[in-house]
Design a protein around this motif. Structure first.
Motif, PDB file in Angstrom:
ATOM      1  N   UNK A 115      14.737  10.541   5.762  1.00 30.22           N
ATOM      2  CA  UNK A 115      14.307  10.851   4.500  1.00 30.22           C
ATOM      3  C   UNK A 115      13.353   9.674   4.010  1.00 30.22           C
ATOM      4  N   UNK A 116      12.231  10.229   3.282  1.00 27.80           N
ATOM      5  CA  UNK A 116      11.406   9.292   2.802  1.00 27.80           C
ATOM      6  C   UNK A 116      11.679   8.616   1.324  1.00 27.80           C
ATOM      7  N   UNK A 117      13.094   9.353   0.748  1.00 28.12           N
ATOM      8  CA  UNK A 117      13.133   8.983  -0.561  1.00 28.12           C
ATOM      9  C   UNK A 117      13.587   7.719  -0.795  1.00 28.12           C
ATOM     10  N   UNK A 118      14.392   7.040   0.071  1.00 30.53           N
ATOM     11  CA  UNK A 118      14.664   5.459  -0.317  1.00 30.53           C
ATOM     12  C   UNK A 118      13.522   4.735  -0.334  1.00 30.53           C
ATOM     13  N   UNK A 119      12.751   4.638   0.923  1.00 26.54           N
ATOM     14  CA  UNK A 119      11.581   4.033   0.886  1.00 26.54           C
ATOM     15  C   UNK A 119      10.352   4.246  -0.405  1.00 26.54           C
ATOM     16  N   UNK A 120      10.449   5.401  -0.715  1.00 29.24           N
ATOM     17  CA  UNK A 120       9.767   5.896  -1.890  1.00 29.24           C
ATOM     18  C   UNK A 120      10.109   5.207  -3.259  1.00 29.24           C
ATOM     19  N   UNK A 121      11.419   5.127  -3.392  1.00 32.35           N
ATOM     20  CA  UNK A 121      11.806   4.704  -4.728  1.00 32.35           C
ATOM     21  C   UNK A 121      11.780   3.027  -4.673  1.00 32.35           C
ATOM     22  N   UNK A 122      11.851   2.500  -3.454  1.00 31.46           N
ATOM     23  CA  UNK A 122      11.578   0.934  -3.544  1.00 31.46           C
ATOM     24  C   UNK A 122      10.237   0.795  -3.760  1.00 31.46           C
ATOM     25  N   UNK A 123       9.371   1.509  -3.168  1.00 31.65           N
ATOM     26  CA  UNK A 123       7.824   1.533  -3.430  1.00 31.65           C
ATOM     27  C   UNK A 123       7.510   1.642  -5.054  1.00 31.65           C
ATOM     28  N   UNK A 124       8.248   2.563  -5.580  1.00 35.38           N
ATOM     29  CA  UNK A 124       7.967   2.868  -6.986  1.00 35.38           C
ATOM     30  C   UNK A 124       8.431   1.609  -7.707  1.00 35.38           C
ATOM     31  N   UNK A 125       9.392   0.937  -7.567  1.00 34.60           N
ATOM     32  CA  UNK A 125       9.897   0.013  -8.409  1.00 34.60           C
ATOM     33  C   UNK A 125       8.874  -1.226  -7.938  1.00 34.60           C
ATOM     34  N   UNK A 126       8.378  -1.117  -6.805  1.00 26.70           N
ATOM     35  CA  UNK A 126       7.445  -2.401  -6.558  1.00 26.70           C
ATOM     36  C   UNK A 126       6.132  -2.104  -7.173  1.00 26.70           C
ATOM     37  N   UNK A 127       6.035  -1.041  -7.757  1.00 24.77           N
ATOM     38  CA  UNK A 127       4.583  -0.797  -8.586  1.00 24.77           C
ATOM     39  C   UNK A 127       3.545  -0.017  -7.678  1.00 24.77           C
ATOM     40  N   UNK A 128       3.811   0.677  -6.447  1.00 25.59           N
ATOM     41  CA  UNK A 128       2.897   1.220  -5.663  1.00 25.59           C
ATOM     42  C   UNK A 128       2.678   2.605  -6.382  1.00 25.59           C
ATOM     43  N   UNK A 129       1.103   2.794  -6.803  1.00 27.10           N
ATOM     44  CA  UNK A 129       1.081   3.930  -7.762  1.00 27.10           C
ATOM     45  C   UNK A 129       1.003   5.381  -6.877  1.00 27.10           C
ATOM     46  N   UNK A 130       0.659   5.247  -5.563  1.00 24.70           N
ATOM     47  CA  UNK A 130       0.489   6.545  -4.864  1.00 24.70           C
ATOM     48  C   UNK A 130       1.449   6.428  -3.673  1.00 24.70           C
ATOM     49  N   UNK A 131       2.740   7.342  -3.653  1.00 26.05           N
ATOM     50  CA  UNK A 131       3.547   7.387  -2.711  1.00 26.05           C
ATOM     51  C   UNK A 131       3.678   8.478  -2.104  1.00 26.05           C
ATOM     52  N   UNK A 132       3.209   8.587  -0.480  1.00 20.58           N
ATOM     53  CA  UNK A 132       3.309   9.959   0.154  1.00 20.58           C
ATOM     54  C   UNK A 132       4.464  10.001   1.263  1.00 20.58           C
ATOM     55  N   UNK A 133       4.958  11.071   1.338  1.00 18.83           N
ATOM     56  CA  UNK A 133       6.149  11.196   2.440  1.00 18.83           C
ATOM     57  C   UNK A 133       6.404  12.789   2.466  1.00 18.83           C
ATOM     58  N   UNK A 134       7.278  13.099   3.642  1.00 12.70           N
ATOM     59  CA  UNK A 134       7.481  14.390   3.732  1.00 12.70           C
ATOM     60  C   UNK A 134       9.002  14.746   4.241  1.00 12.70           C
ATOM     61  N   UNK A 135       9.571  15.684   3.306  1.00 10.58           N
ATOM     62  CA  UNK A 135      11.055  15.807   3.421  1.00 10.58           C
ATOM     63  C   UNK A 135      11.447  17.267   3.102  1.00 10.58           C
ATOM     64  N   UNK A 136      12.372  17.923   3.691  1.00  9.05           N
ATOM     65  CA  UNK A 136      13.001  19.156   3.269  1.00  9.05           C
ATOM     66  C   UNK A 136      13.362  19.458   1.937  1.00  9.05           C
TER      67      UNK A 136
END
Length: 369
Positions: A115-136
């Protein structure tokens, strides 16, 4: 029809980005299979600093991929497969590290079961504005650009390229690639010398369920030696007992356990006439360097997701009712790897004969210059 939240984010101006992070915290082979995606990103964002977030097992592969500018090495909590409790402080520290990187975009590469979601949420907290991932599945605000998953059976290389195509990053082919540093060529040459063509056996793998029995590897080694090929058996320091057993009593066999770092291993793979290995990083190194390879493929995974391409290869496996099992340890008797050593050796000799005759075992390694 796709979920209404899929790809709901605005178009990404890749050419305007200055700092991009790619997340692939897996093993050596997984990072190598990300090479075509990294190459595509480099073309899409030619002026950006391109960093890789990698696990310790895969971080060294960055030394072979010219697209990568720097590596953030971390054992991430969402890849922890055991029962070990990972302190929350480790996640918070990673948020700080990512935040200090000043990244404008992150691309999270995953296998079909991750799942990309855990990494996506950490990067959101880190302030990364664009977060790209693939998931079912849908996961909310963790990703700004959520790409629905393609079929599970898709090759891992094509899976990453599919993700990027959906966010307007065109591919530049699916062939793996690797750059062998000149110093690594010299280091490997010191250990191996230049005494004619050799077959490289890599008996290790990331878990026991993927390992062809070392005693059978020894019988393969004996037959390769009888065919006229010098035998080299290599692995990590932890794999020393397996490496020694796989070399058997073959006269003149070169045994290298813990003596090759990843760049030197790449040089050794590039110089081999053929590689014989499990479904492991060695198979993807061979594919990246154009070396013929025989892969002894356990039933832990689907062959089509990982098979070597664009290189002479023979993928040997025994179909079983329990495959793909995703197990680390086989509860049965490794029926999926019940392959006669004679057949394995015959395939290796056949592939070795197909390759060009090299005046030196190192002639296939191109040094930058």
């Amino acid at each position: 029809m796709e979920h209404p939240a899929a790809l709901a984010g605005p178009p990404i101006g890749w050419r305007d980005l200055d700092r991009v992070l790619v997340v692939r915290p897996d093993n050596l082979g997984d990072v190598l299979m990300a090479g075509p995606a990294l190459r595509a990103l480099r073309h899409a964002a030619p002026g950006a600093r391109l960093d890789l977030l990698a696990a310790p097992a895969g971080a060294a592969a960055a030394l072979l991929l010219p697209e990568i500018d720097a590596v953030l090495t971390c054992s991430v909590s969402w890849q922890e497969a055991g029962s070990r409790d990972v302190p929350v402080a480790a996640d918070l520290d990673l948020v700080d590290r990512i935040g200090h990187g000043g990244y404008q975009a992150v691309v999270i590469l995953t296998s079909f079961s991750q799942s990309p979601w855990p990494a996506g949420y950490l990067c959101r907290l880190a302030g990364v504005p664009v977060r790209v991932g693939m998931s079912k599945e849908f996961g909310g605000a963790g990703l700004t650009h959520w790409v629905p998953s393609p079929p599970d059976e898709l090759h891992q290389v094509d899976r990453s390229l599919h993700l990027l195509e959906r966010v307007a990053v065109p591919p530049f082919g699916g062939r793996l690639h690797a750059r062998v540093p000149p110093g690594a060529v010299r280091a490997a040459r010191v250990l191996l010398g230049d005494r004619g063509p050799y077959a490289l056996i890599l008996p290790g793998a990331s878990c026991p369920a993927r390992r062809y029995p070392a005693g059978r590897f020894a019988r393969v080694a004996g037959r390769l030696a009888s065919s006229g090929l010098r035998v080299v058996v290599a692995g990590t320091a932890k794999e020393a007992p397996v490496v020694a057993e796989a070399a058997g009593d073959v006269p003149g066999a070169v045994i290298l356990a813990g003596e090759l770092d990843v760049p030197a291993l790449a040089a050794t793979v590039a110089g081999a006439r053929v590689v014989v290995c499990n479904n492991s990083g060695g198979a993807h190194l061979a594919a990246a360097l154009g070396t013929p390879v025989v892969v002894l493929f356990a039933g832990t995974e689907q062959v089509g997701q990982y098979l070597p391409r664009f290189v002479p290869a023979s993928v040997l496996t025994v179909p079983t009712g329990c495959a793909p099992c995703r197990q680390f340890t086989c509860p049965y008797a490794l029926e999926c790897l019940d392959l006669p050593p004679e057949r394995v050796a015959a395939e290796a000799v056949r592939l070795a004969a197909r390759g060009p005759v090299r005046t030196s075992a190192w002639s296939s390694v191109r040094e930058p210059g």
